[in-house]
Design a protein around this motif. Structure first.
Motif, mmCIF file in Angstrom:
data_model
loop_
_atom_site.group_PDB
_atom_site.id
_atom_site.type_symbol
_atom_site.label_atom_id
_atom_site.label_comp_id
_atom_site.label_asym_id
_atom_site.label_seq_id
_atom_site.Cartn_x
_atom_site.Cartn_y
_atom_site.Cartn_z
ATOM 1 N N VAL A 33 103.785 38.873 54.451
ATOM 2 C CA VAL A 33 103.499 40.285 54.697
ATOM 3 C C VAL A 33 104.065 41.169 53.584
ATOM 4 C CG1 VAL A 33 103.873 42.209 56.288
ATOM 5 C CG2 VAL A 33 103.370 39.931 57.183
ATOM 6 N N ALA A 34 105.266 40.890 53.148
ATOM 7 C CA ALA A 34 105.888 41.706 52.097
ATOM 8 C C ALA A 34 105.097 41.622 50.794
ATOM 9 C CB ALA A 34 107.328 41.269 51.870
ATOM 10 N N ARG A 35 104.662 40.426 50.438
ATOM 11 C CA ARG A 35 103.870 40.268 49.211
ATOM 12 C C ARG A 35 102.529 40.972 49.337
ATOM 13 N NH1 ARG A 35 103.272 34.580 46.505
ATOM 14 N NH2 ARG A 35 105.302 35.194 45.730
ATOM 15 N N SER A 36 101.899 40.856 50.484
ATOM 16 C CA SER A 36 100.623 41.543 50.708
ATOM 17 C C SER A 36 100.793 43.049 50.594
ATOM 18 C CB SER A 36 100.064 41.201 52.086
ATOM 19 O OG SER A 36 99.718 39.848 52.159
ATOM 20 N N PHE A 37 101.858 43.572 51.180
ATOM 21 C CA PHE A 37 102.106 45.012 51.109
ATOM 22 C C PHE A 37 102.357 45.447 49.669
ATOM 23 C CE2 PHE A 37 105.087 48.582 51.071
ATOM 24 C CZ PHE A 37 104.283 49.542 51.671
ATOM 25 N N ASN A 38 103.154 44.680 48.943
ATOM 26 C CA ASN A 38 103.429 45.022 47.546
ATOM 27 C C ASN A 38 102.169 44.972 46.694
ATOM 28 O OD1 ASN A 38 106.157 45.599 47.816
ATOM 29 N ND2 ASN A 38 106.752 43.458 47.524
ATOM 30 N N ASN A 39 101.320 43.990 46.928
ATOM 31 C CA ASN A 39 100.044 43.914 46.206
ATOM 32 C C ASN A 39 99.160 45.111 46.527
ATOM 33 O OD1 ASN A 39 100.691 41.553 44.892
ATOM 34 N ND2 ASN A 39 99.593 40.245 46.323
ATOM 35 N N TRP A 40 99.088 45.485 47.789
ATOM 36 C CA TRP A 40 98.293 46.640 48.192
ATOM 37 C C TRP A 40 98.832 47.907 47.531
ATOM 38 C CZ3 TRP A 40 99.941 50.939 50.988
ATOM 39 C CH2 TRP A 40 98.930 51.825 51.361
ATOM 40 N N ARG A 41 100.153 48.052 47.532
ATOM 41 C CA ARG A 41 100.776 49.239 46.939
ATOM 42 C C ARG A 41 100.511 49.303 45.433
ATOM 43 N NH1 ARG A 41 107.045 49.553 47.257
ATOM 44 N NH2 ARG A 41 106.655 48.233 45.489
ATOM 45 N N LYS A 42 100.606 48.179 44.753
ATOM 46 C CA LYS A 42 100.338 48.130 43.313
ATOM 47 C C LYS A 42 98.867 48.459 43.039
ATOM 48 C CE LYS A 42 101.141 45.133 39.327
ATOM 49 N NZ LYS A 42 101.615 43.811 38.903
ATOM 50 N N TYR A 43 97.966 47.939 43.861
ATOM 51 C CA TYR A 43 96.538 48.233 43.724
ATOM 52 C C TYR A 43 96.291 49.727 43.871
ATOM 53 C CZ TYR A 43 91.641 48.632 45.094
ATOM 54 O OH TYR A 43 90.317 49.026 45.186
ATOM 55 N N ARG A 44 96.823 50.332 44.934
ATOM 56 C CA ARG A 44 96.623 51.767 45.182
ATOM 57 C C ARG A 44 97.220 52.617 44.070
ATOM 58 N NH1 ARG A 44 92.811 53.266 46.769
ATOM 59 N NH2 ARG A 44 93.713 55.281 47.148
ATOM 60 N N GLN A 45 98.387 52.248 43.566
ATOM 61 C CA GLN A 45 99.023 52.986 42.485
ATOM 62 C C GLN A 45 98.172 52.919 41.222
ATOM 63 O OE1 GLN A 45 102.895 51.551 41.417
ATOM 64 N NE2 GLN A 45 103.290 53.231 40.017
ATOM 65 N N THR A 46 97.643 51.754 40.915
ATOM 66 C CA THR A 46 96.804 51.599 39.731
ATOM 67 C C THR A 46 95.530 52.423 39.856
ATOM 68 O OG1 THR A 46 97.683 49.371 39.399
ATOM 69 C CG2 THR A 46 95.660 49.921 38.227
ATOM 70 N N VAL A 47 94.894 52.384 41.024
ATOM 71 C CA VAL A 47 93.680 53.175 41.251
ATOM 72 C C VAL A 47 93.993 54.661 41.093
ATOM 73 C CG1 VAL A 47 91.980 53.887 42.996
ATOM 74 C CG2 VAL A 47 92.502 51.469 42.681
ATOM 75 N N ALA A 48 95.098 55.102 41.650
ATOM 76 C CA ALA A 48 95.469 56.515 41.573
ATOM 77 C C ALA A 48 95.738 56.944 40.132
ATOM 78 C CB ALA A 48 96.690 56.784 42.445
ATOM 79 N N GLU A 49 96.487 56.133 39.400
ATOM 80 C CA GLU A 49 96.817 56.486 38.016
ATOM 81 C C GLU A 49 95.571 56.533 37.137
ATOM 82 O OE1 GLU A 49 99.882 53.931 36.516
ATOM 83 O OE2 GLU A 49 101.320 54.598 38.024
ATOM 84 N N LEU A 50 94.717 55.547 37.276
ATOM 85 C CA LEU A 50 93.492 55.545 36.480
ATOM 86 C C LEU A 50 92.557 56.669 36.914
ATOM 87 C CD1 LEU A 50 92.788 51.722 36.200
ATOM 88 C CD2 LEU A 50 93.641 53.246 34.407
ATOM 89 N N GLY A 51 92.546 56.973 38.197
ATOM 90 C CA GLY A 51 91.693 58.041 38.706
ATOM 91 C C GLY A 51 92.084 59.412 38.193
#
Length: 48
Positions: free
Chosen positions: A3-21
Motif C-alpha cells: 500500500v505504501a509503495r502504491s501510494f508513493n507511486n500515485w503521489r509521484k504520478y500526480r506531482q509529475t502531471v501537475a508540474e508538467l501541466g
C-alpha cells in the motif's frame, strides 16, 4: 506491491502531471513533450 509503495507511486504520478501541466506549450516543446503525452511521461516517471 504494498500500500505504501502504491501510494508513493500515485503521489509521484500526480506531482509529475501537475508540474508538467503548469508548463507552457513552448516549454513542453523544448523538452520534446506534447500536452497529450503528459500522462504517459508521468507513468514513465514511476516506472524508474
Amino acid at each position: 506491491m504494498n500500500v505504501a509503495r502504491s501510494f508513493n507511486n500515485w503521489r509521484k504520478y500526480r506531482q509529475t502531471v501537475a508540474e508538467l501541466g503548469r508548463m507552457s506549450t513552448r516549454e513542453l516543446d523544448d523538452l520534446g513533450i506534447g500536452r497529450a503525452d503528459i500522462r504517459n511521461v508521468a507513468r514513465g516517471a514511476i516506472a524508474r
